[in-house]
Structure formats: C-alpha cells, structure tokens
Design a protein around this motif. Structure first.
Motif, PDB file in Angstrom:
ATOM      1  N   MET A 204       0.845  -1.203   0.000  1.00  0.00           N
ATOM      2  CA  MET A 204       0.000   0.000   0.000  1.00  0.00           C
ATOM      3  C   MET A 204       0.879   1.251   0.000  1.00  0.00           C
ATOM      4  N   ARG A 205       0.347   2.327  -0.548  1.00  0.00           N
ATOM      5  CA  ARG A 205       1.117   3.546  -0.778  1.00  0.00           C
ATOM      6  C   ARG A 205       1.743   4.101   0.512  1.00  0.00           C
ATOM      7  N   ASN A 206       3.032   4.357   0.454  1.00  0.00           N
ATOM      8  CA  ASN A 206       3.803   5.023   1.510  1.00  0.00           C
ATOM      9  C   ASN A 206       3.933   4.222   2.804  1.00  0.00           C
ATOM     10  N   VAL A 207       3.484   2.984   2.811  1.00  0.00           N
ATOM     11  CA  VAL A 207       3.566   2.189   4.043  1.00  0.00           C
ATOM     12  C   VAL A 207       5.015   1.922   4.431  1.00  0.00           C
ATOM     13  N   ARG A 208       5.822   1.540   3.457  1.00  0.00           N
ATOM     14  CA  ARG A 208       7.225   1.259   3.793  1.00  0.00           C
ATOM     15  C   ARG A 208       7.969   2.540   4.147  1.00  0.00           C
ATOM     16  N   GLU A 209       7.702   3.614   3.403  1.00  0.00           N
ATOM     17  CA  GLU A 209       8.355   4.882   3.685  1.00  0.00           C
ATOM     18  C   GLU A 209       8.047   5.357   5.100  1.00  0.00           C
ATOM     19  N   ARG A 210       6.855   5.059   5.580  1.00  0.00           N
ATOM     20  CA  ARG A 210       6.459   5.451   6.938  1.00  0.00           C
ATOM     21  C   ARG A 210       6.790   4.370   7.971  1.00  0.00           C
ATOM     22  N   ASN A 211       7.397   3.294   7.516  1.00  0.00           N
ATOM     23  CA  ASN A 211       7.816   2.179   8.372  1.00  0.00           C
ATOM     24  C   ASN A 211       6.652   1.596   9.181  1.00  0.00           C
ATOM     25  N   ILE A 212       5.526   1.385   8.503  1.00  0.00           N
ATOM     26  CA  ILE A 212       4.386   0.708   9.125  1.00  0.00           C
ATOM     27  C   ILE A 212       4.502  -0.772   8.754  1.00  0.00           C
ATOM     28  N   GLY A 213       5.269  -1.490   9.548  1.00  0.00           N
ATOM     29  CA  GLY A 213       5.629  -2.850   9.169  1.00  0.00           C
ATOM     30  C   GLY A 213       5.391  -3.903  10.240  1.00  0.00           C
ATOM     31  N   TRP A 214       5.827  -5.111   9.901  1.00  0.00           N
ATOM     32  CA  TRP A 214       5.757  -6.278  10.786  1.00  0.00           C
ATOM     33  C   TRP A 214       7.119  -6.964  10.770  1.00  0.00           C
ATOM     34  N   ARG A 215       7.524  -7.505  11.883  1.00  0.00           N
ATOM     35  CA  ARG A 215       8.712  -8.374  11.922  1.00  0.00           C
ATOM     36  C   ARG A 215       8.221  -9.818  11.903  1.00  0.00           C
TER      37      ARG A 215
END
Length: 252
Positions: A204-215
């Motif tokens: 989804m747009r900008n998710v990685r740039e905003r570091n909305i992630g999972w380990r």
C-alpha cells in the motif's frame, strides 16, 4: 559465520532489481530464500563458490525455497522428514553440517479470512516435532518467513491487527511453544527492547516509507547457541521485495 535469509517474493523479479548486487556485497556463508516462485529450469544463477539447493512447489509461480552455501553440507533433505508428497509447496529445506542443522522455511499464510488457519496450525505442530527431533541430534539454526509477529513490539499497529492473519492468538502461541521447547528468537534475544524494526511492509502507498511494518522473518536458534551469537541485523534499506533481508552473525 554470516547467515542471511530473505523472502524475495519471486526470485526472477528480484534478480532484475537488486538481488545480485546485495548477494555479492553481503558475502554470506549461507544465504536462504523463501517464496522463490519458480520451477526448475526457469532461472540460471551463476553464484561462483556456492552450492545451490532448491525446493520447488508443484503449483507454478508459487511458494518455494532455496539455499546457497559456501560449505558443502553432509546431507540435504526436503520437507518435514515425511513422505515428500505430504509437502507439495516447496516450503522447507534442511542442510546437515558437521556441528549443526540449517533449516529454512516459508510458513503457510493463514490468509486474510483465516480460511487456512487450521492448516497453518497443523503445519506448526509438525514443525515443532521436526525441529525438536533435530535438536536432540545437534543444534539447529532455523530461518525464514514465519508469517507471524510474535509480540506487540514486532508490528507497528498491534491493537488494530489483533486477530488478523499473522497476529492471531493461535499463531503467536505456536511461536511461544517453539521458543519454550528450547529455542531462541535471536534478534529479540540480543535486542529485547528494540522497536520499529520490521521485515515486511504492505505494498500500500507510503507504508514502507512510513515504516508501518511487521517483523515476521526470523533466525531461530537452539538455546545452547545463545553464547555463540555475535549479532542479528535487519537490512530494511534493501529493496527488491516486500520483505527485507535479515542477517545473523554467529560463531559455529
């Protein structure tokens, strides 16, 4: 010894991006892949100095694992020590070395609607039995995309994701049971309080740039290897997949 694991979400596409540059730069002793998404003969990787082992899914363009290793193993097995027909998705490879086992795995996803959760939990039970049996023979290093964020610290938005695929109570409990059986999450063992370190991000747009992630990618080790750990790292800067590579430095 330097070990790397990466869900490449299709090795052919990843090779067209950054894979080979990263592979040669990191210079791992053992490099494990998940979600290779190809069949035998669909790629020819010239990786001088490495032995290559591939496990292909029967379904085209789906799942699959691979291991590239500088050191030739004593033996290589595919599946969970059962009839190979019982594991048609190419999800696991085990390399036996003189002093340890190296296992790479791509854990089945429960799916957004949890329609595959029962299969996932059955798989987890088989994996636990398999790894504990190996551990009785010699220490185990186990890596891959395990498709679960174990603790709330392991994803950006735990409250809104509670009960979702990858963060159900059942999946998290399976990880707890594995660790309780004599294994450690190497990254969390070394960095118990480190936040905002993730290995997967939605497209989804900008998710990685905003570091909305999972380990959800791990190096798991037999507990008795804890004193041999030098470092565990997450290479979030490396693109080419919706997952990033993870690294383990260990004296073994």
């Amino acid at each position: 010894m330097k070990l790397v694991s990466w869900n490449v979400n299709g090795i052919r596409a990843c090779v067209r991006k950054v894979f080979l540059d990263y592979f040669h730069d990191v210079d791992a002793d053992i490099f494990c892949l998940q979600e290779t998404k190809l069949q035998e003969g669909q790629i020819d990787l010239d990786l001088e100095g490495y032995h290559q082992y591939w496990n292909y899914a029967e379904k085209k363009g789906y799942s699959g694992t691979a291991v590239f290793t500088k050191r030739e193993p004593l033996s290589v097995t595919y599946g969970l020590g059962e009839d190979e027909d019982s594991e048609p998705e190419g999800r696991i490879i085990t390399l036996e070395f003189e002093t340890f086992y190296m296992v790479t795995m791509y854990t089945p996803n429960a799916k957004r609607d949890l329609s595959r959760l029962d299969y996932r939990l059955e798989w987890e039970g088989r994996v636990l039995n398999y790894l504990t049996a190996l551990d009785k023979v010699k220490p185990v290093l186990f890596c891959g995309d395990l498709n679960v964020a174990h603790q709330e610290i392991d994803l950006k938005n735990p409250k809104s994701n509670t009960g979702n695929s990858g963060f159900t109570d059942e999946e998290r409990q399976c990880m707890t049971e594995l660790l309780d059986a004599g294994f450690i999450d190497t990254f969390r063992h070394l960095y118990p309080e480190k936040t905002d370190h993730y290995t997967w991000w939605s497209y989804m747009r900008n998710v990685r740039e905003r570091n909305i992630g999972w380990r959800i990618d791990y190096f798991i080790a037999s507990e008795r290897l804890a004193s041999s750990l030098n470092d565990a790292d997450i290479h979030a800067h490396v693109l080419g997949s919706d997952h990033c590579p993870i690294l383990l430095d260990i004296e073994i």
